[in-house]
Design a protein around this motif. Structure first.
Motif, PDB file in Angstrom:
ATOM      1  N   SER A 136       1.955   7.623   4.695  1.00 18.20           N
ATOM      2  CA  SER A 136       0.909   6.606   4.795  1.00 18.20           C
ATOM      3  C   SER A 136       1.377   5.404   5.596  1.00 18.20           C
ATOM      4  O   SER A 136       0.676   4.906   6.486  1.00 18.20           O
ATOM      5  CB  SER A 136       0.476   6.174   3.389  1.00 18.20           C
ATOM      6  OG  SER A 136      -0.356   5.041   3.447  1.00 18.20           O
ATOM      7  N   ARG A 137       2.590   4.928   5.292  1.00 14.14           N
ATOM      8  CA  ARG A 137       3.098   3.745   5.986  1.00 14.14           C
ATOM      9  C   ARG A 137       3.439   4.063   7.442  1.00 14.14           C
ATOM     10  O   ARG A 137       3.275   3.221   8.325  1.00 14.14           O
ATOM     11  CB  ARG A 137       4.335   3.190   5.267  1.00 14.14           C
ATOM     12  CG  ARG A 137       4.060   2.738   3.849  1.00 14.14           C
ATOM     13  CD  ARG A 137       2.821   1.841   3.764  1.00 14.14           C
ATOM     14  NE  ARG A 137       2.980   0.633   4.589  1.00 14.14           N
ATOM     15  CZ  ARG A 137       1.969   0.064   5.275  1.00 14.14           C
ATOM     16  NH1 ARG A 137       0.758   0.599   5.256  1.00 14.14           N
ATOM     17  NH2 ARG A 137       2.195  -1.035   5.984  1.00 14.14           N
ATOM     18  N   SER A 191       0.186   3.835   9.258  1.00 16.77           N
ATOM     19  CA  SER A 191      -0.291   2.447   9.373  1.00 16.77           C
ATOM     20  C   SER A 191       0.517   1.644  10.381  1.00 16.77           C
ATOM     21  O   SER A 191      -0.026   0.794  11.093  1.00 16.77           O
ATOM     22  CB  SER A 191      -0.232   1.754   8.006  1.00 16.77           C
ATOM     23  OG  SER A 191      -1.091   2.374   7.086  1.00 16.77           O
ATOM     24  N   LEU A 192       1.812   1.910  10.441  1.00 13.50           N
ATOM     25  CA  LEU A 192       2.699   1.150  11.326  1.00 13.50           C
ATOM     26  C   LEU A 192       2.905   1.821  12.678  1.00 13.50           C
ATOM     27  O   LEU A 192       3.644   1.302  13.515  1.00 13.50           O
ATOM     28  CB  LEU A 192       4.057   0.955  10.641  1.00 13.50           C
ATOM     29  CG  LEU A 192       4.055   0.083   9.383  1.00 13.50           C
ATOM     30  CD1 LEU A 192       5.408   0.147   8.692  1.00 13.50           C
ATOM     31  CD2 LEU A 192       3.703  -1.360   9.727  1.00 13.50           C
ATOM     32  N   LEU A 229       9.314  -1.395   7.652  1.00 15.23           N
ATOM     33  CA  LEU A 229       9.175  -0.290   6.708  1.00 15.23           C
ATOM     34  C   LEU A 229      10.318  -0.308   5.706  1.00 15.23           C
ATOM     35  O   LEU A 229      10.112  -0.030   4.516  1.00 15.23           O
ATOM     36  CB  LEU A 229       9.130   1.047   7.451  1.00 15.23           C
ATOM     37  CG  LEU A 229       9.018   2.286   6.555  1.00 15.23           C
ATOM     38  CD1 LEU A 229       7.770   2.238   5.692  1.00 15.23           C
ATOM     39  CD2 LEU A 229       9.041   3.559   7.402  1.00 15.23           C
ATOM     40  N   GLU A 252       9.478  -2.539   2.967  1.00 16.89           N
ATOM     41  CA  GLU A 252       8.455  -1.930   2.109  1.00 16.89           C
ATOM     42  C   GLU A 252       9.056  -0.838   1.226  1.00 16.89           C
ATOM     43  O   GLU A 252       8.659  -0.691   0.059  1.00 16.89           O
ATOM     44  CB  GLU A 252       7.317  -1.374   2.964  1.00 16.89           C
ATOM     45  CG  GLU A 252       6.544  -2.448   3.706  1.00 16.89           C
ATOM     46  CD  GLU A 252       5.380  -1.885   4.496  1.00 16.89           C
ATOM     47  OE1 GLU A 252       5.111  -0.668   4.392  1.00 16.89           O
ATOM     48  OE2 GLU A 252       4.724  -2.667   5.211  1.00 16.89           O
ATOM     49  N   TYR A 275       8.999  -0.586  -2.745  1.00 21.60           N
ATOM     50  CA  TYR A 275       8.522   0.639  -3.381  1.00 21.60           C
ATOM     51  C   TYR A 275       9.522   1.135  -4.420  1.00 21.60           C
ATOM     52  O   TYR A 275       9.131   1.552  -5.521  1.00 21.60           O
ATOM     53  CB  TYR A 275       8.287   1.696  -2.311  1.00 21.60           C
ATOM     54  CG  TYR A 275       7.955   3.076  -2.849  1.00 21.60           C
ATOM     55  CD1 TYR A 275       6.654   3.422  -3.189  1.00 21.60           C
ATOM     56  CD2 TYR A 275       8.963   4.026  -3.020  1.00 21.60           C
ATOM     57  CE1 TYR A 275       6.358   4.681  -3.683  1.00 21.60           C
ATOM     58  CE2 TYR A 275       8.673   5.289  -3.518  1.00 21.60           C
ATOM     59  CZ  TYR A 275       7.369   5.613  -3.848  1.00 21.60           C
ATOM     60  OH  TYR A 275       7.078   6.863  -4.351  1.00 21.60           O
TER      61      TYR A 275
END
Length: 356
Positions: free
Chosen positions: A37-38, A41-42, A343, A346, A350
């Protein structure tokens, strides 16, 4: 035999659940979904990651493409530029010179090697290895970032913090002088003292035919391919052991170094104490937690007193690692994009969640 080895590898690196930084079990499906997902998005083309629990790699996964145009996937062999996380490994290497009595952390570096590029400023004669490794040399990050493109000293050495690749490279020049060798000789010594003892088979500061053949292609923050071989920095640094930024590696290899450090391998207890203690205070957050630079590592206080981390950013390659040395927990993340450091932050958040 092949099937047995395949099953063994899978169970070692792909458990169904792993422990996160706070000891909560997280499913690998959850991690995979989060990362995919990331990445989307990135706009990250490719990614390779390893997670360590109790000094063992328990999760290793690759995603996306090493070459978007040719649709070549990231694999377990894919090599990435480590950028500034090279500094952590280089500092580890430097401490072996200290242990061998060849380098004193507090002896001015000019006594080993005068530096003509800054000889016009006598203050450079105060600069020591300790100042360089903790970013207190007074040098800028790179002289190319200065208006006149010249190396300068921006404050009295030892009195303040400013991140500096120039300082690290001066120290690499000093090591080369101590050994009376060239850049390839310094690379050979790194292989002998760090890479081979830790079984890091494909980690180098000077690229080899293997790393060049298996290296991911770089992409900018628009997802456009970067013509690296025509890049200024590539041409400037080609064939050099660039201490602050030229290391090439991949997650399994890099995790061997992380695990070695977690388990106090190679270096003495005294060396680890010097390497990991606070040297430069960088900032204090609104929560009262302060961030420091050790010798080649970022670290913090309070609940993060045993946490060491760093990010890296070269053209088209960004990365991030974190390790908690008491828990023997960590992760290392490489990407062929401009968003790997973001990331990485993030991923840290997480893995600190109290629930999955």
């Amino acid at each position: 035999m092949f099937l047995l080895l395949t099953i063994s590898f899978t169970s070692c690196h792909s458990q169904n659940k792993i422990k996160n930084l706070v000891g909560i079990e997280v499913s690998t499906d959850s991690i995979n979904t989060f990362l995919k997902s990331r990445m989307d998005s990135l706009n990250i083309p490719g990614l390779s990651i390893a997670v360590i629990n109790d000094s063992k790699v328990v999760y290793h996964k690759t995603f996306g493409f090493a070459n978007v145009e040719k649709k070549l996937p990231i694999t377990n062999k894919t090599i990435f530029e480590a950028a500034s996380i090279s500094k952590s490994v280089f500092a580890f290497f430097v401490m072996q010179f200290v242990e061998d009595g060849k380098l004193d952390l507090d002896k001015p570096l000019y006594e080993y090697l005068p530096y003509q590029d800054i000889a016009n400023d006598e203050r450079y004669k105060k600069i020591t290895a300790r100042m360089v490794l903790s970013h207190r040399s007074g040098f800028p990050n790179w002289r190319e970032n200065e208006d006149d493109k010249k190396l300068k000293i921006k404050f009295d050495p030892g009195t303040a913090y400013e991140y500096s690749g120039e300082g690290y490279q001066y120290l690499a020049m000093v090591l080369k002088e101590i050994e009376n060798t060239d850049w390839n000789g310094l690379e050979a010594l790194f292989q002998e003292k760090v890479a081979k003892p830790l079984k890091m088979e494909h980690t180098v500061f000077i690229p080899t035919s293997y790393t060049e053949k298996n290296k991911a292609e770089p992409y900018n923050n628009q997802g456009e391919w970067i013509d690296l071989k025509n890049d200024y920095w590539y041409k400037k640094d080609k064939g050099k052991f660039v201490a602050p930024s030229s290391m090439q590696t991949e997650p399994i290899d890099f995790s061997k170094w992380m695990i070695g450090l977690m388990n106090n391998k190679i270096l003495s207890e005294e060396s680890y104490s010097e390497l990991l203690k606070h040297h430069s205070k960088i900032s204090t957050s609104s929560t009262g937690i302060s961030v420091y630079y050790a010798l080649g590592f970022l670290t913090a206080d309070k609940v993060y007193s045993n946490t060491f981390f760093h990010g890296g950013n070269n053209a088209g390659f960004t990365c991030s690692y974190l390790m908690e040395t008491e828990k023997k927990w960590g992760y290392i993340l490489f990407t062929n994009s401009e968003y790997g450091e973001k990331l990485g932050d993030e991923v840290w958040s997480y893995f600190e969640k109290e629930n999955e």
